[in-house]
Design a protein around this motif. Sequence first.
Motif, mmCIF file in Angstrom:
data_model
loop_
_atom_site.group_PDB
_atom_site.id
_atom_site.type_symbol
_atom_site.label_atom_id
_atom_site.label_comp_id
_atom_site.label_asym_id
_atom_site.label_seq_id
_atom_site.Cartn_x
_atom_site.Cartn_y
_atom_site.Cartn_z
ATOM 1 N N ALA A 282 1.315 6.763 -7.046
ATOM 2 C CA ALA A 282 0.428 7.344 -7.375
ATOM 3 C C ALA A 282 0.640 8.702 -6.906
ATOM 4 C CB ALA A 282 -0.551 7.713 -6.297
ATOM 5 N N THR A 283 1.292 9.158 -5.501
ATOM 6 C CA THR A 283 1.722 10.695 -5.545
ATOM 7 C C THR A 283 2.367 11.336 -6.861
ATOM 8 O OG1 THR A 283 2.113 10.318 -3.521
ATOM 9 C CG2 THR A 283 3.097 12.496 -4.182
ATOM 10 N N ALA B 153 -6.402 -4.619 -6.888
ATOM 11 C CA ALA B 153 -5.493 -4.404 -8.076
ATOM 12 C C ALA B 153 -6.323 -5.154 -9.354
ATOM 13 C CB ALA B 153 -4.018 -5.299 -7.370
ATOM 14 N N MET B 154 -6.737 -7.182 -9.012
ATOM 15 C CA MET B 154 -7.431 -7.413 -9.835
ATOM 16 C C MET B 154 -7.951 -6.647 -10.771
ATOM 17 S SD MET B 154 -6.119 -10.400 -11.288
ATOM 18 C CE MET B 154 -5.866 -11.615 -9.519
ATOM 19 N N ASP B 155 -9.152 -5.582 -9.836
ATOM 20 C CA ASP B 155 -9.612 -5.118 -10.758
ATOM 21 C C ASP B 155 -8.678 -4.154 -12.090
ATOM 22 O OD1 ASP B 155 -11.709 -6.644 -9.558
ATOM 23 O OD2 ASP B 155 -11.642 -5.039 -8.012
ATOM 24 N N ALA B 156 -7.893 -3.239 -11.125
ATOM 25 C CA ALA B 156 -7.429 -2.779 -12.407
ATOM 26 C C ALA B 156 -6.143 -3.004 -12.912
ATOM 27 C CB ALA B 156 -6.600 -1.343 -10.992
ATOM 28 N N VAL B 157 -5.320 -3.710 -13.073
ATOM 29 C CA VAL B 157 -4.440 -4.455 -14.034
ATOM 30 C C VAL B 157 -5.850 -5.319 -15.215
ATOM 31 C CG1 VAL B 157 -2.903 -5.062 -12.831
ATOM 32 C CG2 VAL B 157 -4.671 -6.848 -13.036
ATOM 33 N N ALA C 13 -0.908 2.923 -11.005
ATOM 34 C CA ALA C 13 0.562 3.391 -9.570
ATOM 35 C C ALA C 13 0.172 1.373 -9.646
ATOM 36 C CB ALA C 13 -0.159 3.943 -8.600
ATOM 37 N N LEU C 14 -1.178 0.345 -9.291
ATOM 38 C CA LEU C 14 -1.233 -0.568 -9.432
ATOM 39 C C LEU C 14 -0.929 -1.811 -9.981
ATOM 40 C CD1 LEU C 14 -5.148 -0.246 -6.875
ATOM 41 C CD2 LEU C 14 -2.922 -1.531 -6.298
ATOM 42 N N GLU D 208 0.675 -0.901 -0.416
ATOM 43 C CA GLU D 208 -0.269 -0.060 0.526
ATOM 44 C C GLU D 208 1.192 1.157 0.413
ATOM 45 O OE1 GLU D 208 -3.243 0.633 -0.539
ATOM 46 O OE2 GLU D 208 -2.702 2.495 -0.419
ATOM 47 N N GLY D 209 2.175 1.772 0.456
ATOM 48 C CA GLY D 209 2.903 1.974 0.934
ATOM 49 C C GLY D 209 3.494 2.291 -0.838
#
Lengths: 198, 198
Positions: free
Chosen positions: A137-138, B176-180, A154-155, A130-131
Amino acid sequence: MTDLRPDNRHRLVTATAGLFLRRGYHGTGLKEITETSRAPVGSLYHHFPGGKEELAAESLRVAADGYEGVVAAVIDSAPDVASGIRVSFAAAAEVLRLSDYADACPIATVALEVASTNERLRLVTGAIFEGWTEMLATRLRSAGLDAVPAREIALTYLAALEGGFLLCRAAKSTEAMDAVGRFVADRVDAALAEADSR
Amino acid sequence: MTDLRPDNRHRLVTATAGLFLRRGYHGTGLKEITETSRAPVGSLYHHFPGGKEELAAESLRVAADGYEGVVAAVIDSAPDVASGIRVSFAAAAEVLRLSDYADACPIATVALEVASTNERLRLVTGAIFEGWTEMLATRLRSAGLDAVPAREIALTYLAALEGGFLLCRAAKSTEAMDAVGRFVADRVDAALAEADSR
DNA sequence: GTCTATAGCTTGATAGAC
DNA sequence: GTCTATCAAGCTATAGAC
């Protein structure tokens, strides 16, 4: 690589992080940790009363901070985020090659090992990812992206890097990292171009 | 989930695959394997003279074949490859949620554990990922892509799925899975549209 | 082929002198 | 804080009866 500080606690942490990178949590014994850090067992339990689990938690956090610093430095030293991301994938591939495919993510192996078996360490690894996501993302928001696409990209960056590490280590080839690097960097270019045109 | 076949060898393999999924290679003991498969140790060493390593190699291959079959069926049952890929990410997220984030890739944890420590098993995991990549690339070529982009996208799909599994398990969230999934499926759409326009 | 018993070693953890 | 000695339990693997 060997830590020369006359500080048992510090050497225990760095030795553990190094061993986790190549052997994982269950593949690393306390015997190996105390040997490579030249610290006696009693010292380990003095500094980490919670034993292996507590030492692991701190080692993961320290390794994660170091890794985040390196990645952030690579990205920030580039003229823009998109090329910084491109360079970071190339650098990951280069480090893999130079280390015979050993030096990859210092968290991933342990994260998968503990995900369903050790809730305390799972929370540590979750907080680390998460960090890292927030760090990226920043930078994407600073480059002009809205919060939602910045987080999504970012993810995707992080998942692609981690999946790339896995496939490259198993194949002993950087082909996968090269492919995902192109894919993610192109996406960042497209997203930034679209944001600029508005 | 429990195997009721009166066949020690078969039950050993399926029990091992199931335990590797949640505990990994070093986290799974022979004691646990023989208990959950209700097979005595002697039977294990009769069928697998190479011991844990040989049993692991076969279990990984069997689990990989099963997983490849499921993914291929999901993709092939969709009207086209792009939507099949979209559905496969949604299905992966759904299975994660239903299993409390335990059922993910049956190979990844072991692959990272052995990558730098056990060359024989590393080769097994490398061959498995290569097989999966080829299964996907074949379908992308059938949909009209050239060999090079088909392989690149197949590698990116697999890396994104694996990285997604890692981040989702650590966070106990499917974000994360949704995003990728969105990113990879969009990329497949774009590549196929470009191929069609030629 | 099946199964039990056990060897030989390593594991994580503790006690207690210094 | 440092260090050694040691524990009980776990591990993988083997021997040998059936």
